[in-house]
Design an enzyme around this catalytic site. Structure first.
Site, PDB file in Angstrom:
ATOM      1  N   ASP A  96     -19.070  -0.462  32.343  1.00 10.10           N
ATOM      2  CA  ASP A  96     -17.723  -0.886  32.711  1.00 10.10           C
ATOM      3  C   ASP A  96     -17.761  -2.414  32.827  1.00 10.10           C
ATOM      4  O   ASP A  96     -18.590  -2.964  33.559  1.00 10.10           O
ATOM      5  CB  ASP A  96     -17.384  -0.229  34.063  1.00 10.10           C
ATOM      6  CG  ASP A  96     -16.003  -0.619  34.558  1.00 10.10           C
ATOM      7  OD1 ASP A  96     -15.461  -1.644  34.083  1.00 10.10           O
ATOM      8  OD2 ASP A  96     -15.473   0.107  35.420  1.00 10.10           O
ATOM      9  N   LEU A  97     -16.854  -3.070  32.132  1.00 13.29           N
ATOM     10  CA  LEU A  97     -16.882  -4.540  32.099  1.00 13.29           C
ATOM     11  C   LEU A  97     -16.752  -5.156  33.486  1.00 13.29           C
ATOM     12  O   LEU A  97     -17.219  -6.256  33.736  1.00 13.29           O
ATOM     13  CB  LEU A  97     -15.740  -5.068  31.217  1.00 13.29           C
ATOM     14  CG  LEU A  97     -15.809  -4.750  29.729  1.00 13.29           C
ATOM     15  CD1 LEU A  97     -14.566  -5.277  29.027  1.00 13.29           C
ATOM     16  CD2 LEU A  97     -17.065  -5.340  29.102  1.00 13.29           C
ATOM     17  N   HIS A 185     -12.523 -17.092  13.203  1.00  6.49           N
ATOM     18  CA  HIS A 185     -13.196 -16.594  11.991  1.00  6.49           C
ATOM     19  C   HIS A 185     -12.603 -17.177  10.707  1.00  6.49           C
ATOM     20  O   HIS A 185     -13.235 -17.112   9.660  1.00  6.49           O
ATOM     21  CB  HIS A 185     -13.237 -15.064  11.966  1.00  6.49           C
ATOM     22  CG  HIS A 185     -11.960 -14.407  11.571  1.00  6.49           C
ATOM     23  ND1 HIS A 185     -10.936 -14.179  12.450  1.00  6.49           N
ATOM     24  CD2 HIS A 185     -11.530 -13.910  10.385  1.00  6.49           C
ATOM     25  CE1 HIS A 185      -9.948 -13.576  11.828  1.00  6.49           C
ATOM     26  NE2 HIS A 185     -10.279 -13.406  10.562  1.00  6.49           N
ATOM     27  N   LYS A 189     -14.194 -18.396   6.456  1.00  6.90           N
ATOM     28  CA  LYS A 189     -13.714 -17.932   5.152  1.00  6.90           C
ATOM     29  C   LYS A 189     -14.148 -18.922   4.078  1.00  6.90           C
ATOM     30  O   LYS A 189     -14.070 -20.139   4.279  1.00  6.90           O
ATOM     31  CB  LYS A 189     -12.191 -17.764   5.167  1.00  6.90           C
ATOM     32  CG  LYS A 189     -11.745 -16.589   6.043  1.00  6.90           C
ATOM     33  CD  LYS A 189     -10.292 -16.280   5.881  1.00  6.90           C
ATOM     34  CE  LYS A 189      -9.812 -15.267   6.891  1.00  6.90           C
ATOM     35  NZ  LYS A 189     -10.025 -13.872   6.529  1.00  6.90           N
ATOM     36  N   ASP A 242      -1.701 -15.461  18.759  1.00  4.87           N
ATOM     37  CA  ASP A 242      -2.685 -14.676  18.021  1.00  4.87           C
ATOM     38  C   ASP A 242      -3.149 -15.394  16.751  1.00  4.87           C
ATOM     39  O   ASP A 242      -4.314 -15.302  16.366  1.00  4.87           O
ATOM     40  CB  ASP A 242      -2.066 -13.309  17.652  1.00  4.87           C
ATOM     41  CG  ASP A 242      -3.052 -12.398  16.953  1.00  4.87           C
ATOM     42  OD1 ASP A 242      -4.176 -12.260  17.447  1.00  4.87           O
ATOM     43  OD2 ASP A 242      -2.694 -11.825  15.895  1.00  4.87           O
ATOM     44  N   HIS A 247      -5.893 -19.934  14.045  1.00  5.13           N
ATOM     45  CA  HIS A 247      -6.237 -19.872  12.620  1.00  5.13           C
ATOM     46  C   HIS A 247      -5.439 -20.882  11.786  1.00  5.13           C
ATOM     47  O   HIS A 247      -6.003 -21.642  10.992  1.00  5.13           O
ATOM     48  CB  HIS A 247      -5.966 -18.472  12.059  1.00  5.13           C
ATOM     49  CG  HIS A 247      -6.739 -17.376  12.737  1.00  5.13           C
ATOM     50  ND1 HIS A 247      -7.987 -17.571  13.264  1.00  5.13           N
ATOM     51  CD2 HIS A 247      -6.444 -16.076  12.953  1.00  5.13           C
ATOM     52  CE1 HIS A 247      -8.421 -16.424  13.783  1.00  5.13           C
ATOM     53  NE2 HIS A 247      -7.499 -15.503  13.611  1.00  5.13           N
ATOM     54  N   LYS A 347       3.412 -10.386  10.688  1.00  2.00           N
ATOM     55  CA  LYS A 347       2.928  -9.033  10.403  1.00  2.00           C
ATOM     56  C   LYS A 347       4.027  -8.291   9.650  1.00  2.00           C
ATOM     57  O   LYS A 347       5.198  -8.654   9.734  1.00  2.00           O
ATOM     58  CB  LYS A 347       2.675  -8.277  11.706  1.00  2.00           C
ATOM     59  CG  LYS A 347       1.678  -8.963  12.614  1.00  2.00           C
ATOM     60  CD  LYS A 347       0.336  -8.291  12.528  1.00  2.00           C
ATOM     61  CE  LYS A 347      -0.660  -8.910  13.471  1.00  2.00           C
ATOM     62  NZ  LYS A 347      -1.993  -9.048  12.880  1.00  2.00           N
TER      63      LYS A 347
HETATM   64  C1  BG6 Z   1      -7.179 -11.916  13.995  1.00  5.02           C
HETATM   65  C2  BG6 Z   1      -5.835 -11.555  14.585  1.00  5.02           C
HETATM   66  O1  BG6 Z   1      -7.712 -13.039  14.633  1.00  5.02           O
HETATM   67  O2  BG6 Z   1      -7.011 -12.204  12.618  1.00  5.02           O
HETATM   68  C3  BG6 Z   1      -5.238 -10.370  13.866  1.00  5.02           C
HETATM   69  O3  BG6 Z   1      -6.026 -11.232  15.966  1.00  5.02           O
HETATM   70  C4  BG6 Z   1      -5.182 -10.627  12.368  1.00  5.02           C
HETATM   71  O4  BG6 Z   1      -3.940 -10.094  14.359  1.00  5.02           O
HETATM   72  C5  BG6 Z   1      -6.533 -11.111  11.858  1.00  5.02           C
HETATM   73  O5  BG6 Z   1      -4.816  -9.435  11.728  1.00  5.02           O
HETATM   74  C6  BG6 Z   1      -6.449 -11.558  10.413  1.00  5.02           C
HETATM   75  O6  BG6 Z   1      -7.736 -11.845   9.943  1.00  5.02           O
HETATM   76  P1  BG6 Z   1      -8.188 -11.450   8.482  1.00  5.02           P
HETATM   77  O7  BG6 Z   1      -9.531 -12.066   8.324  1.00  5.02           O
HETATM   78  O8  BG6 Z   1      -8.212  -9.954   8.450  1.00  5.02           O
HETATM   79  O9  BG6 Z   1      -7.173 -12.020   7.593  1.00  5.02           O
END
Ligand code: BG6
Length: 496
Positions: A96-97, A185, A189, A242, A247, A347
């Site tokens: 449990d965190l 992330h 890419k 988000d 990003h 989205k």
């Molecule tokens: C995440 C978001 O960081 O990146 C998501 O929380 C999103 O909502 C996702 O779908 C998109 O990443 P990728 O690499 O799948 O394009």
């Protein structure tokens, strides 16, 4: 990426702990990426992986879960010997965190210090849980010895400037900066890294990359997926927190930054921070002119009906969380003053497309005014990030024939040769964490400045709680997104 490795590169960790191992991020990204690293022979033999999650599972249940999870998410089909090697590294840790006893038990599972050096703690959990994990790791001494253990924090880092600063203070109370890997992330890419090469390894491009030649820049990250099973997190976050604050803002910095002094973490981060600091602050009264939000209603994706955001499981029935955001920023420095950067993400858009589109200015002289070429389309450079990594340049050539007519020629270059496969960003970044290379991770001041840029928008929206514009799923967002443009000849570029 083999840039700027720090001293900890010599201390390869031998434990990798995933908090939130049964969650969406672990299932969709981390486990497939680790599997691919296994298949490529990039995981050290000594590395063990601990899946920390709440479910009352045995290692056998976990094994089954892994098989189901990986199937369909990895490239190609599951390779039995690779899978067996991979699964043998794992142990499942029910915990449990919020319960310190779970961490005590975790500490006992880790090899003694003399046997092996560090552990990576990957927080693949909701941002609201970061604080508890950091404190509990410290409570059982897993933040020490400093320099050995690493902690990986996902975005969004905080939910505004103030909470990001608090989270950072908490982190620094227990961990040294060298131990902290703030992940975005998108920086892993291939196209994003390629942008550095494209800009700084080609003398052809860099002289054009400024306000004298570029009319505007568009950065689009469109997704056809909805919020999947993430309502719990997403309904609090929304598209701006988000995606855009992190990003898209990172993409903007890589497009706009000056050449770094060296290809090292600090030098790159210094340049990115300079860009963020130069973004013109958005005054309260100007928020409407600079940003807009919207939410998807029911519609069709790939011909199939999908529900609206408010009908998604676990979303508040009258939620006004945005699933689409578009914003315009100006970077007030010598290179970019006056060039708008339009950022847009959503989205349930028609399909998954991420691209950076650079539109050039019209030629200064209307040489072809008296010919059929009166209105010549401007040049574009389009860098596609997803689904394919490629570059397209659009330039004019004369059409063969008696008349002075042109055609737009598209020079396409796929970054991949036919026998090459693209790497997932998480493969690159997880290996970087293991090898101690922090160059593609974020320094806190980048995050801090990115929040400073978007906070005025968030604050403004926070008081407008009554209503949110909508768009039907399967569209490119609301038509109103066109109002951000500065002139009639600026239009959203939806396709390559
Ligand atoms: C995440 C978001 O960081 O990146 C998501 O929380 C999103 O909502 C996702 O779908 C998109 O990443 P990728 O690499 O799948 O394009």
């Amino acid at each position: 990426m083999n840039l700027g490795k720090n001293d900890s590169a010599d201390n390869l960790p031998c434990s990798f702990v995933i908090f939130g191992a049964t969650g969406n991020l672990a299932s969709n990204k981390l486990l497939p990426a680790l599997y691919h690293l296994e298949a490529a022979g990039r995981l050290a033999e000594s590395l063990t992986i601990i899946a920390f999650a709440r479910r009352d599972w045995t290692t056998e249940n976990w094994r089954e879960h892994m098989r189901e999870t990986l199937d369909g998410k990895i490239k190609g089909s599951l390779d039995t010997p690779v899978f067996e090697r991979f699964i043998a590294r794992f142990s499942y840790h029910k915990g449990d965190l919020n319960d310190v006893a779970s961490y005590r038990a975790l500490a006992e599972r880790l090899p003694p210090e003399s046997a092996c050096s560090g552990a990576v703690f990957y927080l693949a959990i909701k941002p609201a849980e970061f604080g508890a994990v950091i404190q509990n790791l410290e409570a059982v001494g897993l933040n020490k010895p400093r320099g050995l253990h690493r902690v990986v924090i996902e975005k969004p880092f905080g939910e505004d400037l103030e909470s990001a600063q608090m989270l950072n203070r908490l982190l620094h109370q227990y961990f040294d900066e060298e131990q902290v890997y703030r992940i975005d992330h998108f920086l892993g890419k291939e196209t994003v890294q390629n942008l550095l090469v494209f800009r700084f390894a080609n003398t052809l491009i860099e002289p054009l990359w400024n306000r004298n030649f570029i009319d505007h820049v568009q950065i689009t990250v469109a997704e056809s997926i909805g919020i999947e099973d993430r309502a719990d997190y997403y309904d609090r976050a929304g598209a701006l927190r988000d995606m855009l604050q992190n990003h898209l803002m990172q993409l903007l910095t890589v497009v706009a930054m000056e050449p770094p002094a060296a290809l090292e973490a600090d030098a790159l981060q210094d340049e990115k921070v300079k860009v963020l600091r130069s973004i013109r602050p958005i005054a309260k009264r100007a928020v409407h002119a600079h940003a807009l939000r919207a939410q998807y209603t029911h519609g069709k994706i790939d011909g199939k009906p999908v529900v609206g955001y408010q009908q998604e499981e676990n979303v508040e029935p009258n939620s006004i969380t945005e699933t689409f955001v578009a914003a315009k920023f100006y970077i007030d420095n010598w290179r970019w003053r006056g060039v708008p950067f339009f950022l847009r993400t959503g989205k349930r858009m028609p399909h998954q497309t991420s691209m950076i589109a650079i539109r050039f200015r019209h030629p200064p002289q209307q040489l072809f005014r008296e010919t059929p070429l009166e209105t010549i389309d401007p040049n574009w450079i389009l860098l596609s990030i997803q689904p394919d990594e490629s570059m397209r340049m659009e330039i004019h050539v004369k059409q063969p024939g008696l008349d002075m007519d042109t055609r737009l020629m598209q020079m396409n270059a796929s970054f991949l040769k036919t026998d090459e496969q693209t790497l997932d960003a998480y493969e690159t970044l997880l290996l970087d964490v293991i090898e101690g290379d922090r160059s593609l991770f974020l320094r806190f001041d980048e995050i801090e400045w990115a929040w400073r840029v978007v906070d005025p928008i968030l604050n403004h929206w926070a008081v407008e709680r009554e209503y949110i514009p909508t768009y039907a799923a399967g569209n490119w967002g609301p038509a109103d997104a066109n109002r951000l443009f500065d002139s009639d000849d600026q239009v959203w570029r939806n396709e390559l």
